[in-house]
Design an enzyme around this catalytic site. Structure first.
Site, mmCIF file in Angstrom:
data_model
loop_
_atom_site.group_PDB
_atom_site.id
_atom_site.type_symbol
_atom_site.label_atom_id
_atom_site.label_comp_id
_atom_site.label_asym_id
_atom_site.label_seq_id
_atom_site.Cartn_x
_atom_site.Cartn_y
_atom_site.Cartn_z
ATOM 1 N N TYR A 101 -78.716 10.007 -67.398
ATOM 2 C CA TYR A 101 -78.422 10.191 -68.824
ATOM 3 C C TYR A 101 -79.689 10.043 -69.655
ATOM 4 C CZ TYR A 101 -76.100 9.685 -73.339
ATOM 5 O OH TYR A 101 -75.695 9.860 -74.642
ATOM 6 N N ALA A 102 -80.444 8.978 -69.407
ATOM 7 C CA ALA A 102 -81.679 8.746 -70.159
ATOM 8 C C ALA A 102 -82.658 9.898 -69.980
ATOM 9 C CB ALA A 102 -82.310 7.425 -69.723
#
Length: 222
Positions: A115-116
């Site tokens: 996600y990051a």
């Protein structure tokens, strides 16, 4: 709710390139220009999964999908007198770490890292697109709207979601920064910037490696 009767919804599956191409073609047939594009769809996977195109799902939906849709709609955006693109991201981009040799795949999948990384890549995409659109009427910015209760954490344990609901924004409040960044005269002509809610903020060092801008763009297109 808006009081406008001329509202139409088109469905697009961000986990499918074919669906994205289909909705872009439909929009091209239906309209002569687009004034605003807010890339907001996203997901947070806890287990590894792939899209129909064989791409890790987080990267497919959060990164490749908005880029493909934006590129396909650029001809319509350029026909607007003053078009704006808002790429909705997350402060978690700060936790991203990109292997420039293979920026889209993690050797060992981790949902938080995926996600990051997807959000960090969107930051680079926003900067490079802004550079490429410098001499056009289209602006593009990167936005962290706050942590919003949209179901993005649905794969987390129920107790985590119950706790989060006590602190995070409602969808209505969470939408306000996107709407204002896309429509307020205060942000007219502003491009290539990062906003936390509505405060312009300098990107973290992980998103400021200038040689990555064009390099990631080229690798994405490839």
């Amino acid at each position: 709710a808006s009081g406008c009767e001329d509202v139409e919804m088109l469905f697009v599956d961000f986990a499918s390139f074919e669906s994205i191409k289909s909705v872009a073609a439909a929009l091209t047939e239906k309209t002569t220009k687009i004034d605003i594009l807010i890339n907001n769809a996203g997901l947070f996977k806890q287990k590894y999964a792939e899209s129909v195109d064989g791409i890790e799902m987080t990267m497919a939906v959060n990164y490749f999908a908005p880029i493909l849709l934006t590129k396909l709609l650029l001809p319509l955006l350029k026909k607007s007198e003053k078009a704006r693109i808002v790429n909705v991201g997350s402060e978690l981009y700060r936790n991203g770490k990109i292997d420039i040799e293979n920026p889209f795949i993690l050797a060992n999948f981790n949902g938080n890292k995926a996600y990051a990384n997807s959000k960090l890549l969107i930051a680079y995409f926003t900067k490079e697109l802004a550079r490429q659109l410098e001499n056009t009427t289209v602006t593009v910015n990167f936005l962290h709207p706050g942590v919003v209760n949209t179901g993005v954490f649905r794969e987390f344990p129920k107790w985590v979601n119950a706790m989060l609901k006590l602190f995070i924004l409602t969808p209505e409040k969470g939408a306000e920064p996107s709407i204002l960044l896309a429509s307020s005269s205060e942000f007219e002509g502003v491009t290539g910037k990062y906003y936390k809610r509505l405060k312009q903020t300098e990107l973290a060092k992980c998103a400021q490696i200038s040689e990555f801008d064009a390099l990631i763009w080229d690798k994405t297109e490839a």
